[in-house]
Design a protein around this motif. Structure first.
Motif: not given
Length: 123
Positions: A12-13, A26-31, A36-40, A64-67
């Motif tokens: 979103a940001d 396990r992947g990000h099928a439910d992304h 927000y980027r920090t919540d990836l 969370s690599p960008l937290s």
């Protein structure tokens, strides 16, 4: 040498964000694109610890690599289920045995996490 896997996730940001994806993810099928980027967050497979078919704990590798507030390191995410029940003395012994087994499984999960963090990643 195998190139690291990457994934592009809309946020979103910051729009599309490219992340290096760990082999255990396990992947990000439910992304959700409104994230927000920090919540990836990368999540591994769930490991459920049970008693009589009821979940007691759930263990998951997470990062969370960008937290901006939490750790960016690979950690074990632990959920406790809130199990409740009325048990006989025999049932209490059974629950205690299940908790012993759960503790053994948690120690094995901790060993796996330690090996992963030490660079000896296992499939």
């Amino acid at each position: 040498m195998t190139e690291p896997r990457t994934i592009v996730l809309p946020t979103a940001d910051h729009g599309d964000v490219t992340l290096t994806e760990p082999s255990w993810c396990r992947g990000h099928a439910d992304h959700r694109p409104d994230t927000y980027r920090t919540d990836l967050t990368h999540y591994g497979a769930e490991h459920r610890l049970t008693f009589n078919g009821e979940e007691l704990f759930r263990l998951i590798l997470a990062q969370s690599p960008l937290s901006e507030r939490a750790s960016r390191e690979v950690e074990a995410y632990v959920e406790e289920s809130g199990y409740t029940g009325s048990l006989t003395p025999a049932g209490l012994y059974d629950l205690a045995a299940a908790l012993d087994a759960a503790a053994d499984n948690m120690r094995a999960f901790a060993d796996h996490l330690s090996a992963l963090l030490d660079g000896g990643e296992r499939p």
